[in-house]
Scaffold this motif. Structure first.
Motif, PDB file in Angstrom:
ATOM      1  N   ALA A 173       0.758  -1.422   0.305  1.00 49.22           N
ATOM      2  CA  ALA A 173       0.232   0.040  -0.275  1.00 49.22           C
ATOM      3  C   ALA A 173       0.602   1.036  -0.084  1.00 49.22           C
ATOM      4  N   ARG A 174       0.848   1.998  -0.758  1.00 45.01           N
ATOM      5  CA  ARG A 174       1.313   3.337  -1.519  1.00 45.01           C
ATOM      6  C   ARG A 174       0.185   4.503  -0.975  1.00 45.01           C
ATOM      7  N   SER A 175      -0.181   4.773   0.500  1.00 48.98           N
ATOM      8  CA  SER A 175      -1.126   5.420  -0.015  1.00 48.98           C
ATOM      9  C   SER A 175      -0.388   7.579   0.067  1.00 48.98           C
ATOM     10  N   GLY A 176       0.350   7.628  -0.033  1.00 52.20           N
ATOM     11  CA  GLY A 176       0.812   9.432  -0.946  1.00 52.20           C
ATOM     12  C   GLY A 176       0.322  10.241  -2.060  1.00 52.20           C
ATOM     13  N   LYS A 177       0.307   8.956  -2.892  1.00 55.03           N
ATOM     14  CA  LYS A 177      -0.390   9.527  -4.036  1.00 55.03           C
ATOM     15  C   LYS A 177      -2.098  10.383  -3.891  1.00 55.03           C
ATOM     16  N   TYR A 178      -2.963   9.091  -2.699  1.00 56.78           N
ATOM     17  CA  TYR A 178      -3.783   9.659  -2.517  1.00 56.78           C
ATOM     18  C   TYR A 178      -4.261  11.068  -1.816  1.00 56.78           C
ATOM     19  N   GLU A 179      -2.944  11.623  -1.076  1.00 57.38           N
ATOM     20  CA  GLU A 179      -2.886  13.300  -0.535  1.00 57.38           C
ATOM     21  C   GLU A 179      -3.109  14.455  -0.899  1.00 57.38           C
ATOM     22  N   PRO A 180      -3.209  14.442  -2.366  1.00 59.86           N
ATOM     23  CA  PRO A 180      -4.147  14.899  -2.880  1.00 59.86           C
ATOM     24  C   PRO A 180      -5.479  15.255  -2.655  1.00 59.86           C
ATOM     25  N   PHE A 181      -6.181  14.324  -2.829  1.00 60.71           N
ATOM     26  CA  PHE A 181      -7.288  14.512  -2.625  1.00 60.71           C
ATOM     27  C   PHE A 181      -8.699  14.099  -1.764  1.00 60.71           C
ATOM     28  N   VAL A 182      -7.909  13.920  -0.484  1.00 59.94           N
ATOM     29  CA  VAL A 182      -8.029  13.810   1.016  1.00 59.94           C
ATOM     30  C   VAL A 182      -9.886  14.847   1.016  1.00 59.94           C
ATOM     31  N   THR A 183      -9.500  16.146   0.448  1.00 62.36           N
ATOM     32  CA  THR A 183     -10.644  17.292   0.453  1.00 62.36           C
ATOM     33  C   THR A 183     -11.291  17.526  -1.027  1.00 62.36           C
ATOM     34  N   ALA A 184     -10.062  17.343  -1.452  1.00 60.93           N
ATOM     35  CA  ALA A 184     -10.058  17.160  -3.259  1.00 60.93           C
ATOM     36  C   ALA A 184     -11.637  16.568  -4.068  1.00 60.93           C
ATOM     37  N   PRO A 185     -12.653  15.498  -4.428  1.00 60.14           N
ATOM     38  CA  PRO A 185     -12.909  14.352  -4.228  1.00 60.14           C
ATOM     39  C   PRO A 185     -12.596  14.024  -6.204  1.00 60.14           C
ATOM     40  N   ARG A 186     -11.609  13.279  -6.541  1.00 65.39           N
ATOM     41  CA  ARG A 186     -11.812  12.350  -7.316  1.00 65.39           C
ATOM     42  C   ARG A 186     -13.219  12.494  -8.602  1.00 65.39           C
ATOM     43  N   PRO A 187     -12.972  12.843 -10.103  1.00 61.46           N
ATOM     44  CA  PRO A 187     -14.716  12.429 -10.639  1.00 61.46           C
ATOM     45  C   PRO A 187     -14.627  11.474 -10.194  1.00 61.46           C
ATOM     46  N   SER A 188     -15.625  11.539 -10.239  1.00 60.18           N
ATOM     47  CA  SER A 188     -16.890   9.982 -10.589  1.00 60.18           C
ATOM     48  C   SER A 188     -16.097   9.116  -9.278  1.00 60.18           C
ATOM     49  N   HIS A 189     -15.255   9.544  -8.462  1.00 62.20           N
ATOM     50  CA  HIS A 189     -15.208   8.276  -7.695  1.00 62.20           C
ATOM     51  C   HIS A 189     -16.175   8.097  -5.939  1.00 62.20           C
ATOM     52  N   GLY A 190     -16.305   7.195  -5.216  1.00 62.37           N
ATOM     53  CA  GLY A 190     -16.881   6.905  -4.376  1.00 62.37           C
ATOM     54  C   GLY A 190     -16.388   8.525  -2.867  1.00 62.37           C
ATOM     55  N   ASP A 191     -15.219   9.444  -3.247  1.00 63.85           N
ATOM     56  CA  ASP A 191     -14.578  10.566  -2.219  1.00 63.85           C
ATOM     57  C   ASP A 191     -15.822  10.947  -1.385  1.00 63.85           C
ATOM     58  N   TYR A 192     -16.164  11.943  -2.640  1.00 68.95           N
ATOM     59  CA  TYR A 192     -17.330  12.987  -1.707  1.00 68.95           C
ATOM     60  C   TYR A 192     -18.440  12.055  -1.366  1.00 68.95           C
ATOM     61  N   THR A 193     -18.515  10.499  -1.910  1.00 72.09           N
ATOM     62  CA  THR A 193     -20.484  10.505  -1.503  1.00 72.09           C
ATOM     63  C   THR A 193     -19.658   9.796   0.570  1.00 72.09           C
ATOM     64  N   TYR A 194     -18.681   9.145  -0.230  1.00 73.60           N
ATOM     65  CA  TYR A 194     -18.205   8.615   1.153  1.00 73.60           C
ATOM     66  C   TYR A 194     -18.257   9.523   2.534  1.00 73.60           C
ATOM     67  N   SER A 195     -17.278  10.878   2.309  1.00 69.97           N
ATOM     68  CA  SER A 195     -17.447  11.464   2.678  1.00 69.97           C
ATOM     69  C   SER A 195     -18.731  12.393   3.513  1.00 69.97           C
ATOM     70  N   ALA A 196     -19.341  12.398   2.272  1.00 69.66           N
ATOM     71  CA  ALA A 196     -21.135  13.060   3.357  1.00 69.66           C
ATOM     72  C   ALA A 196     -21.697  12.327   3.703  1.00 69.66           C
ATOM     73  N   LYS A 197     -21.580  11.296   3.328  1.00 71.14           N
ATOM     74  CA  LYS A 197     -21.925   9.716   4.517  1.00 71.14           C
ATOM     75  C   LYS A 197     -21.846   9.721   5.917  1.00 71.14           C
ATOM     76  N   PHE A 198     -20.627   9.102   5.953  1.00 76.13           N
ATOM     77  CA  PHE A 198     -20.055   9.743   7.345  1.00 76.13           C
ATOM     78  C   PHE A 198     -19.365  10.455   7.617  1.00 76.13           C
ATOM     79  N   GLY A 199     -18.819  11.928   7.272  1.00 74.89           N
ATOM     80  CA  GLY A 199     -17.971  12.902   7.372  1.00 74.89           C
ATOM     81  C   GLY A 199     -17.078  12.586   7.758  1.00 74.89           C
ATOM     82  N   THR A 200     -15.914  11.537   7.066  1.00 78.47           N
ATOM     83  CA  THR A 200     -14.938  10.538   7.520  1.00 78.47           C
ATOM     84  C   THR A 200     -14.655  10.401   6.814  1.00 78.47           C
TER      85      THR A 200
END
Length: 410
Positions: free
Chosen positions: A90-117
């Motif tokens: 697992a290499r998580s560093g490349k995902y740091e830019p998307f913690v609060t900037a959701p990737r297009p058409s992924h589950g990033d925003y919907t997960y954050s909107a549902k759980f707050g984290t």
């Protein structure tokens, strides 16, 4: 978070995130007395694991499975089977830019909107890496089916990538050719074209969708129930749980909208002992003349092969420049999703589809009583079995080992 289990008697509960410490599952409802071959489970996991070709993610996961409960001396005990697969690359560093900037058409925003984290490394729980658990469970399910009196055979292959579509192939051709090429297409000539398409999209930093054809043979008639526990309803639920799936069809599928009732309806005849070798029936039984219904009528199995198709959209993780909105700083940003990703999903999804089919079919077999839910030998009350563990005290070699161990403790 709910929704982490599927199945009723054969029930699979999973845990883990893409970049977490491990993936794992608990499989309840496995009858006792099934001889479990861990190498068979590992072989199925190897079919799904990353890094197996140039058209899959290069993430280097060995996907080594460890069974830590439910098996004694190589046989299931009737208690839950627990399995764990460690994450090693697992290499998580490349995902740091998307913690609060959701990737297009992924589950990033919907997960954050549902759980707050959310666990943002590699997509966390929404990652297709979670399907490693399903393949492990499916390998258990297939071994239970193999140990039963029923000859249930399940196979799938990639029948389309982009606009390249394979001609129809036989079940025997799928068994023979699917694993011969990296795209897992049972038609070798089409497989070469599919590979070229996948290579081109990967070269362009893009991705493409595709589909998988599946077939189950040897499934007895009478499984399932109308409405919410119908076989197509449960199969649809299983297939739509697979990440990126956009369509599930069986029988004629969407082509049925162009077919008149008189043409789709299938007359009945009696099995003459020769004309329906692929159907689970006895000579003299009523059988449908054709199988446009895909082995299912009224939500219940007919004994004929169950077949259909599952469709995937293009993988959403692509390196082409896209735009996102960062809610933390209030800015729109141009981003590139760099990392290790598949340009097309169906080649690695073939064992996932087969596993979900095995789990679903076995669950119906248990629910209907075709397979004894308690024990595979269907001998209730019998305790002196071939698979019952023997007393270590009756083995001189074990007795000597215990004696040495006692001396060491002193």
């Amino acid at each position: 978070m709910n929704g982490n289990s599927f199945g009723r008697l054969f029930q699979v509960t999973t845990y883990g995130e893409s970049h977490g410490e491990a993936m794992g599952c608990t499989v309840s409802g496995v009858p006792a007395g099934v001889e479990i071959d861990e190498e068979t489970i590992q072989r199925e996991l190897d079919r799904r694991k990353p890094g197996q070709s140039m058209i899959t993610t290069s993430r280097g996961e060995p996907d080594k499975v460890k069974i830590n409960s439910g098996v004694q001396d190589g046989y299931t005990t009737g208690t839950p089977v627990g399995m764990v697969i460690q994450n090693k690359d697992a290499r998580s560093g490349k995902y740091e830019p998307f913690v609060t900037a959701p990737r297009p058409s992924h589950g990033d925003y919907t997960y954050s909107a549902k759980f707050g984290t959310r666990n943002w490394g590699g997509g966390g729980r929404s990652s297709a890496r979670e399907t490693v658990n399903w393949v492990a469970a499916g390998a258990i399910a297939q071994q239970v089916l193999d140990a039963s009196e029923y000859d249930v055979q399940i196979k799938a292959h990639v029948n389309q990538i982009g606009d390249v579509k394979a001609p129809e192939v036989t079940f025997e051709e799928m068994l023979e050719h699917t694993e011969e090429n990296e795209v897992r297409c049972a038609h070798p000539e089409t497989a070469e074209e599919m590979r070229e398409v996948a290579d081109q999209y990967q070269k362009e930093g893009d991705s493409i969708g595709g589909s998988i054809y599946f077939e189950c043979r040897g499934v007895p008639r009478g499984l399932g129930a109308p409405r919410f526990d119908s076989v197509p309803a449960r199969l649809g639920k299983a297939m739509f749980a697979i990440p990126a799936v956009t369509a599930f069809e069986y029988g004629l599928g969407r082509d049925a909208r162009d077919v008149a009732g008189i043409d789709r309806n299938e007359d009945w005849e009696f099995d003459d002992g020769e004309s329906h070798p692929e159907t689970v029936s006895e000579e003299g039984d009523p059988v449908p003349v054709g199988n446009d219904h895909g082995g299912l009528q009224g939500g219940i199995t007919t004994g004929e092969p169950i077949y259909g198709e599952v469709t995937w959209h293009a993988p959403t993780s692509i390196p082409k420049t896209q735009t996102t909105a960062d809610w933390e700083d209030g800015e729109r940003k141009e981003i590139q999703v760099v990392g290790r990703h598949d340009p097309v999903l169906p080649p690695r999804a073939v064992p996932v589809v087969e596993s979900m089919l095995a789990c679903t079919v076995l669950d119906f077999m248990l629910l209907s009583g075709r397979i004894n839910p308690d024990r595979i030998d269907d001998r209730p009350g019998e305790y002196d079995t071939d698979y019952h563990p023997s007393s270590p005290q009756d083995d001189p070699e074990d007795a000597a080992t215990r004696a040495e161990s006692t001396e060491d403790d002193d």
